[in-house]
Design an enzyme around this catalytic site. Structure first.
Site, PDB file in Angstrom:
ATOM      1  N   GLY A 135       0.808  -1.204   0.000  1.00  0.00           N
ATOM      2  CA  GLY A 135       0.000   0.000   0.000  1.00  0.00           C
ATOM      3  C   GLY A 135       0.844   1.258   0.000  1.00  0.00           C
ATOM      4  O   GLY A 135       2.073   1.213   0.104  1.00  0.00           O
ATOM      5  N   LYS A 190       3.753  -2.214  -9.059  1.00  0.00           N
ATOM      6  CA  LYS A 190       3.536  -0.763  -9.020  1.00  0.00           C
ATOM      7  C   LYS A 190       4.881  -0.048  -9.090  1.00  0.00           C
ATOM      8  O   LYS A 190       4.976   1.068  -9.611  1.00  0.00           O
ATOM      9  CB  LYS A 190       2.722  -0.345  -7.795  1.00  0.00           C
ATOM     10  CG  LYS A 190       3.374  -0.594  -6.441  1.00  0.00           C
ATOM     11  CD  LYS A 190       4.178   0.594  -5.949  1.00  0.00           C
ATOM     12  CE  LYS A 190       4.905   0.247  -4.660  1.00  0.00           C
ATOM     13  NZ  LYS A 190       5.769   1.360  -4.193  1.00  0.00           N
ATOM     14  N   ASP A 242      -1.614   2.778  -4.735  1.00  0.00           N
ATOM     15  CA  ASP A 242      -0.256   3.274  -4.464  1.00  0.00           C
ATOM     16  C   ASP A 242       0.265   4.167  -5.584  1.00  0.00           C
ATOM     17  O   ASP A 242       1.425   4.593  -5.567  1.00  0.00           O
ATOM     18  CB  ASP A 242       0.694   2.080  -4.287  1.00  0.00           C
ATOM     19  CG  ASP A 242       1.869   2.387  -3.361  1.00  0.00           C
ATOM     20  OD1 ASP A 242       2.115   3.573  -3.107  1.00  0.00           O
ATOM     21  OD2 ASP A 242       2.544   1.445  -2.928  1.00  0.00           O
ATOM     22  N   SER A 252       9.350   9.257  -4.660  1.00  0.00           N
ATOM     23  CA  SER A 252       9.382   7.907  -5.221  1.00  0.00           C
ATOM     24  C   SER A 252      10.708   7.618  -5.916  1.00  0.00           C
ATOM     25  O   SER A 252      11.060   8.265  -6.909  1.00  0.00           O
ATOM     26  CB  SER A 252       8.229   7.720  -6.217  1.00  0.00           C
ATOM     27  OG  SER A 252       8.390   6.523  -6.948  1.00  0.00           O
ATOM     28  N   ASN A 254      11.435   4.941  -7.645  1.00  0.00           N
ATOM     29  CA  ASN A 254      11.193   4.341  -8.954  1.00  0.00           C
ATOM     30  C   ASN A 254      10.829   5.398  -9.992  1.00  0.00           C
ATOM     31  O   ASN A 254      11.337   5.375 -11.120  1.00  0.00           O
ATOM     32  CB  ASN A 254      10.092   3.282  -8.843  1.00  0.00           C
ATOM     33  CG  ASN A 254      10.556   2.084  -8.037  1.00  0.00           C
ATOM     34  OD1 ASN A 254      11.341   1.265  -8.505  1.00  0.00           O
ATOM     35  ND2 ASN A 254      10.081   1.988  -6.811  1.00  0.00           N
ATOM     36  N   GLU A 272      13.561  -0.556  -6.621  1.00  0.00           N
ATOM     37  CA  GLU A 272      13.185  -1.971  -6.657  1.00  0.00           C
ATOM     38  C   GLU A 272      12.515  -2.377  -7.962  1.00  0.00           C
ATOM     39  O   GLU A 272      12.512  -3.547  -8.335  1.00  0.00           O
ATOM     40  CB  GLU A 272      12.253  -2.298  -5.482  1.00  0.00           C
ATOM     41  CG  GLU A 272      12.937  -2.366  -4.129  1.00  0.00           C
ATOM     42  CD  GLU A 272      13.737  -3.651  -3.921  1.00  0.00           C
ATOM     43  OE1 GLU A 272      13.938  -4.397  -4.906  1.00  0.00           O
ATOM     44  OE2 GLU A 272      14.159  -3.886  -2.781  1.00  0.00           O
TER      45      GLU A 272
END
Length: 327
Positions: A135, A190, A242, A252, A254, A272
């Site tokens: 989440g 995600k 998310d 973030s 990513n 990741e």
């Protein structure tokens, strides 16, 4: 009351320990934290009792011996997904019978494309209880008191019930997960979709982020369904829920990796979604799963394909194809 343990003192893991020690004081007396003694995270916390996001409270104790944190009954794990199997092998040399582990990582093992839950079940041949956390939420927002929601899932109802009641607060509302496979895949992918969002930001193709948000859950739902999960889980907290934190937030990793990649710059931090992308490609090719977004990302990140033409071609696909075989 007993202490809770934390393995992995990165920004997310340290926050979870801080949260448990400070927001759950009626149920948890404190937190014991462990990280590799010579790691930058450990050294910073040892020398200063703080990191860029928070100060360790008085009831948080830092340990350089993993055996010390394994004395507690409840253990949160938050390390890089690609190091998790090695940690499990190490943990298996201790008596863990009856202990509860909450896995707070979101990713797939690159070499095997397996989930963290499955890796722990494979490696630890003891009677333990395992749950996963998924989440939205960033440390920076939580430390400002901004509330959010998350989901805890397990193959044992009693385990998720115990953890949710232990960790529930007015800062984080935890929901009971009902799709262990789907929530793990949704949470892992995600991060991959966050890479795509960052690439669009780096190209300044902001208008396509809405299309990405519409099409990605369909693709992820197809992937979840292939492994006997519920495709609608892709629209829940672990994935679509998310998106604000992963596809838009400046916090973030990513999204920032993708933005810098599109600009030809090096991010220099863990994202990741990058190794998870390789794991997804491995499964999609082997099982013949239609994953146009992930395939396009793999081409530009791992095969150095032209970014603009590859991403544009991804969005030029017939929309009808995106909605087949998911319900």
């Amino acid at each position: 009351m007993k202490n809770i343990s934390l393995i992995g003192c990165g920004r997310w893991g340290t926050f979870l320990a801080w949260y448990a020690a400070n927001y759950c004081k009626d149920k948890i007396s404190g937190a014991d934290l462990y990280d590799i003694p010579n790691s930058p995270n450990f050294i910073e916390l040892r020398d200063t009792r703080k990191n860029p996001y928070l100060y360790l409270s008085d009831n948080m104790i830092l340990h350089d011996n993993i055996a010390d944190v394994l004395q507690n009954d409840t253990i949160i794990v938050s390390i890089g997904c690609q190091y998790f199997r090695g940690l499990c092998k190490q943990l298996n040399s201790y008596n863990l019978t009856g202990k509860t582990f909450l896995l707070a990582m979101k990713g797939l093992e690159e070499s095997s494309a397996k989930t963290m839950f499955d890796i722990m079940r494979e490696e630890i041949k003891q009677d333990i209880h395992i749950a996963i956390l998924a989440g939205p939420g960033h440390v920076q927002d939580y430390m400002k008191g901004v509330p959010s929601c998350a989901v805890i899932d397990s193959d044992e109802f009693a385990t998720k019930d115990y953890l949710i009641k232990l960790l529930q607060s007015d800062l984080i509302r935890f929901y009971y997960g009902s799709d262990l496979i789907g929530n793990q895949i949704g949470a892992a992918l995600k991060n991959v979709i966050g890479l795509a969002a960052g690439i669009l930001d780096g190209l300044e193709w902001y208008g396509l982020k809405g299309a990405l948000m519409a099409r990605a859950p369909v693709e992820v739902g197809r992937f979840i369904k292939h492994f006997n999960g519920n495709p609608h889980t892709a629209y829940g907290l672990s994935h679509l829920g998310d998106y604000e934190a992963t596809l838009f937030s400046q916090h973030s990793h990513n999204r920032m990796f993708g933005e810098k990649f599109a600009r030809g710059e090096d991010f220099g931090k863990l994202a990741e979604g990058v190794p998870t992308l390789k794991a997804v490609k491995l499964i999609a090719d082997k099982e013949n799963i239609d994953m146009p977004i992930c395939q396009a990302l793999y081409k530009v990140i791992y095969e150095k394909a032209d970014i603009k033409s590859t991403i544009k071609n991804m969005f030029n696909r017939d929309l009808k194809q995106e909605f087949e075989h998911i319900a």
